[in-house]
Write a protein that holds these residues in place. Structure first.
Motif, PDB file in Angstrom:
ATOM      1  N   VAL A   1      82.701  73.118  25.215  1.00 50.06           N
ATOM      2  CA  VAL A   1      81.756  72.296  25.814  1.00 50.06           C
ATOM      3  C   VAL A   1      82.442  71.715  27.077  1.00 50.06           C
ATOM      4  O   VAL A   1      83.388  71.161  27.041  1.00 50.06           O
ATOM      5  N   ALA A   2      81.504  71.411  28.086  1.00 43.54           N
ATOM      6  CA  ALA A   2      81.812  71.142  29.359  1.00 43.54           C
ATOM      7  C   ALA A   2      81.339  69.731  29.416  1.00 43.54           C
ATOM      8  O   ALA A   2      82.134  68.696  30.106  1.00 43.54           O
ATOM      9  N   THR A   3      80.278  69.511  28.947  1.00 38.76           N
ATOM     10  CA  THR A   3      79.862  68.050  29.283  1.00 38.76           C
ATOM     11  C   THR A   3      78.892  67.501  27.775  1.00 38.76           C
ATOM     12  O   THR A   3      78.276  68.319  27.468  1.00 38.76           O
ATOM     13  N   VAL A   4      79.133  66.399  27.534  1.00 43.80           N
ATOM     14  CA  VAL A   4      78.309  65.675  26.360  1.00 43.80           C
ATOM     15  C   VAL A   4      77.488  64.647  26.834  1.00 43.80           C
ATOM     16  O   VAL A   4      77.652  63.877  27.477  1.00 43.80           O
ATOM     17  N   ARG A   5      76.190  65.084  26.791  1.00 39.40           N
ATOM     18  CA  ARG A   5      75.081  64.130  27.593  1.00 39.40           C
ATOM     19  C   ARG A   5      74.483  63.486  26.622  1.00 39.40           C
ATOM     20  O   ARG A   5      74.015  63.664  25.494  1.00 39.40           O
ATOM     21  N   ARG A   6      74.494  62.036  26.868  1.00 38.89           N
ATOM     22  CA  ARG A   6      74.102  60.888  25.847  1.00 38.89           C
ATOM     23  C   ARG A   6      72.837  60.379  26.493  1.00 38.89           C
ATOM     24  O   ARG A   6      72.534  60.155  27.623  1.00 38.89           O
ATOM     25  N   ARG A   7      72.020  59.899  25.647  1.00 36.90           N
ATOM     26  CA  ARG A   7      70.740  59.077  26.096  1.00 36.90           C
ATOM     27  C   ARG A   7      71.397  57.703  26.478  1.00 36.90           C
ATOM     28  O   ARG A   7      72.287  57.031  25.923  1.00 36.90           O
ATOM     29  N   GLY A   8      70.390  57.277  27.386  1.00 36.96           N
ATOM     30  CA  GLY A   8      70.766  55.938  27.957  1.00 36.96           C
ATOM     31  C   GLY A   8      70.417  54.849  27.153  1.00 36.96           C
ATOM     32  O   GLY A   8      70.817  53.540  27.225  1.00 36.96           O
ATOM     33  N   ASP A   9      69.264  54.958  26.230  1.00 37.96           N
ATOM     34  CA  ASP A   9      68.822  53.806  25.881  1.00 37.96           C
ATOM     35  C   ASP A   9      69.418  53.408  24.495  1.00 37.96           C
ATOM     36  O   ASP A   9      69.583  52.253  23.956  1.00 37.96           O
ATOM     37  N   ASP A  10      69.918  54.433  23.637  1.00 37.37           N
ATOM     38  CA  ASP A  10      70.498  54.212  22.441  1.00 37.37           C
ATOM     39  C   ASP A  10      71.950  54.593  22.131  1.00 37.37           C
ATOM     40  O   ASP A  10      72.755  54.839  21.136  1.00 37.37           O
ATOM     41  N   GLY A  11      72.492  55.475  23.101  1.00 36.61           N
ATOM     42  CA  GLY A  11      73.654  55.930  23.015  1.00 36.61           C
ATOM     43  C   GLY A  11      73.861  57.267  22.181  1.00 36.61           C
ATOM     44  O   GLY A  11      75.018  57.693  22.196  1.00 36.61           O
ATOM     45  N   PHE A  12      72.598  57.923  21.656  1.00 32.70           N
ATOM     46  CA  PHE A  12      72.870  58.927  20.850  1.00 32.70           C
ATOM     47  C   PHE A  12      73.242  60.208  21.653  1.00 32.70           C
ATOM     48  O   PHE A  12      73.084  60.227  22.994  1.00 32.70           O
ATOM     49  N   VAL A  13      73.763  61.177  21.187  1.00 32.98           N
ATOM     50  CA  VAL A  13      74.454  62.390  22.039  1.00 32.98           C
ATOM     51  C   VAL A  13      72.833  63.062  22.060  1.00 32.98           C
ATOM     52  O   VAL A  13      72.367  63.511  20.927  1.00 32.98           O
ATOM     53  N   ASP A  14      72.334  63.521  23.425  1.00 35.34           N
ATOM     54  CA  ASP A  14      71.176  64.377  23.382  1.00 35.34           C
ATOM     55  C   ASP A  14      71.426  65.641  23.710  1.00 35.34           C
ATOM     56  O   ASP A  14      70.535  66.453  22.804  1.00 35.34           O
ATOM     57  N   ALA A  15      72.584  66.219  23.970  1.00 34.74           N
ATOM     58  CA  ALA A  15      72.632  67.654  24.164  1.00 34.74           C
ATOM     59  C   ALA A  15      74.219  67.965  24.574  1.00 34.74           C
ATOM     60  O   ALA A  15      74.923  67.157  25.193  1.00 34.74           O
ATOM     61  N   LEU A  16      74.848  69.134  24.495  1.00 38.36           N
ATOM     62  CA  LEU A  16      75.827  69.351  24.861  1.00 38.36           C
ATOM     63  C   LEU A  16      75.851  70.662  26.119  1.00 38.36           C
ATOM     64  O   LEU A  16      74.997  71.764  25.720  1.00 38.36           O
ATOM     65  N   LEU A  17      76.496  70.142  26.997  1.00 36.49           N
ATOM     66  CA  LEU A  17      76.330  71.547  28.369  1.00 36.49           C
ATOM     67  C   LEU A  17      77.619  72.442  28.155  1.00 36.49           C
ATOM     68  O   LEU A  17      78.514  71.728  28.171  1.00 36.49           O
ATOM     69  N   LEU A  18      77.319  73.645  27.760  1.00 36.21           N
ATOM     70  CA  LEU A  18      78.461  74.477  27.781  1.00 36.21           C
ATOM     71  C   LEU A  18      79.084  75.021  29.200  1.00 36.21           C
ATOM     72  O   LEU A  18      78.307  75.042  29.988  1.00 36.21           O
ATOM     73  N   THR A  19      80.232  75.499  29.102  1.00 36.58           N
ATOM     74  CA  THR A  19      81.039  75.968  30.171  1.00 36.58           C
ATOM     75  C   THR A  19      80.050  77.186  30.975  1.00 36.58           C
ATOM     76  O   THR A  19      80.098  77.283  32.194  1.00 36.58           O
TER      77      THR A  19
END
Length: 494
Positions: free
Chosen positions: A186-204
């Motif tokens: 996992v390179a980046t953990v992308r989170r939603r701005g409205d509720d802080g939930f994890v939206d997706a994982l960006l792999l290397t």
């Protein structure tokens, strides 16, 4: 039904060790209709739940729930059976004692069994406490409880894993079940701005993994769960060990008992398996140098000695936050005394399956998950710490512990006063487990339950002697561990 009220249908697991693969298999196998993707990043060296080969009996139940047989999960994967651990050097001049898996003693009269034993111990007529534990006597004799009937029916066997082969078995099973496998990190953990939930994982490699729920089995760094917060309860003031050296040595006669020796700066284990002997030394770096730790294992017979691994014991008070839940060392780091590491990971996975919320991950549901998880890990911490709190050693490492957690202080106070143990929710270890450690390390109550006086002491002694005799007869009818194991492997053509 709004999308957030809908059931969870996509789960992503991060971590390619035995914890991550266990989670992927269990979720795919036990949650109908869920699609599971695993990001199979190799576990780091300090992920103890992915490295420690010894397990508790609960692992067998975990396998049963997955539909894995003894042949698959133990024999084909290179595992062997364990019945407990022999603790030596923890209580001054007292003899070594066995903490085995299963009941100790048989209730009779109006008082619990251990009160009959405590009265006999005061009178100087008691046999060793472990002599009333079928599992301990089987382990001492090098036998297996087959068939599991009669007095040995409640003996609980655990497993010593061959970790690489076990991981490969889980991976093959996961692929068979249709788990989607992504290699990489996992390179980046992308989170939603409205509720802080994890939206997706960006792999290397630039690919993206999306899911409704993310299970973090990546080890202590907690790649995904750590992106939400890093709130952690530190246990180092109580549990001082922060280094682990593991090693292998030449094979010895196989046994169902680990040897667990207290040392001036921690403790070491020795476990013979089929083709090697597993060694380990868990210690505090402030009291022992790594070179001395490696030398101690070499003196004990180890040959292939790995570099020391640093770890810091503690837990996340909230392993589940938003739509991400941490399991294994991503949730709790604890030394492998009593070998609870994989058990805690499997228990967390079972709890996810049982308490899986809707896609909205309602805060009340998540709070209940976290409450149960913390009740469990707190008592596991207490059980491990109990060995140190009741040890009788004089070296600096063993002295001047910080004030004990209230839950353990209450447990010890109740036992030391009248031999009673308070009830706690989510106990991993039974009352007999606690009694075995307390009595084995020489902790004795000031008074005994007055109900014991309703049974004459001579009657108690006769009943205990009869029970020991029955154990001896049952043990003599059980097969030798070596003979049983090799007959099973021969049956499988191995």
């Amino acid at each position: 039904m709004t999308p957030l009220d809908a059931p969870i249908t996509r789960i992503a697991v991060v971590g390619g060790g035995i914890v991550g693969w266990s989670a992927a298999v269990a979720l795919r196998r036990r949650v109908p209709g869920v699609a599971v993707t695993i990001v199979a990043t190799p576990p780091p060296p300090d992920a103890l739940a992915d490295r420690i080969a010894q397990t508790l009996p609960s692992t067998i139940g975990f396998h049963d729930d997955l539909g894995l047989s003894e042949d698959d999960a133990v024999l084909r994967a290179g595992g062997v059976w364990r019945l407990g651990s022999a603790f030596e050097g923890w209580a001054g001049d007292l003899p070594a004692y066995v903490h085995a898996y299963g009941p100790c003693g048989q209730p009779f009269g109006t008082a619990s069994f251990h009160h009959h034993w405590l009265r006999a111990a005061r009178a100087g007529t008691a046999a060793p406490f472990e002599a009333h534990a079928p599992a301990a006597m089987l382990a001492r004799a090098g036998r297996m409880p087959i068939p599991p009937a009669g007095i040995v029916a409640e003996v609980q066997a655990a497993v010593m894993l061959d970790v690489p082969r076990y991981r490969a078995m889980l991976e093959a099973f996961a692929r068979h079940l249709g788990v989607e496998v992504r290699d990489g990190e996992v390179a980046t953990v992308r989170r939603r701005g409205d509720d802080g939930f994890v939206d997706a994982l960006l792999l290397t490699d630039g690919t993206v993994v999306s899911a409704d729920l993310f299970v973090d089995a990546s080890g202590p760094r907690a790649t995904v769960r750590g992106a939400i917060d890093d709130v952690r309860e530190d246990w180092q003031r109580w549990l001082r060990c922060d280094r682990l050296v593991t090693a292998d040595g030449p094979p010895e006669r196989m046994t169902a008992l680990d040897q667990v020796h207290a040392t001036p700066a921690g403790w070491r284990w020795r476990t013979p398996t089929v083709d090697r002997t597993s060694h380990g030394l868990c210690y505090a770096g402030a009291f022992l140098a790594e070179a001395d730790a490696q030398e101690a294992l070499a003196t004990a017979g180890a040959t292939a000695i790995a570099p020391a691994v640093a770890f810091r014991q503690g837990t996340r008070p909230e392993p589940w936050a938003h739509n991400c839940v941490a399991v294994g060392d991503a949730a709790t780091v604890i030394e492998p005394l009593d070998f609870t590491n994989l058990h805690l990971a499997h228990s967390a996975i079972d709890r996810i399956v049982a308490m899986l919320p809707g896609r909205a991950c309602h805060p009340l549901e998540i709070a209940d998950y976290n409450r149960q998880a913390q009740a469990e890990v707190g008592r596991v911490r207490d059980f491990v710490l109990c060995h140190y709190a009741t040890a009788q050693r004089s070296e600096p490492f063993w002295r001047d512990l910080a004030a004990l957690p209230d839950s353990l202080a209450r447990t010890l106070a109740a036992f030391r006063e009248r031999g009673r143990l308070p009830f706690f929710e989510e106990e991993t270890f039974s009352r007999d487990d606690w009694l075995t450690v307390l009595i084995g390390q020489g902790t004795m109550p000031r008074r005994i339950d007055p109900l014991i006086e309703t049974t004459d002491a001579a009657d108690s002694d006769r009943a205990m002697a009869a029970y020991r005799a029955a154990i001896g007869q049952a043990v003599s009818r059980c097969p030798d561990l070596d003979a049983y194991f090799y007959s099973q492997r021969k049956r499988l053509g191995r």
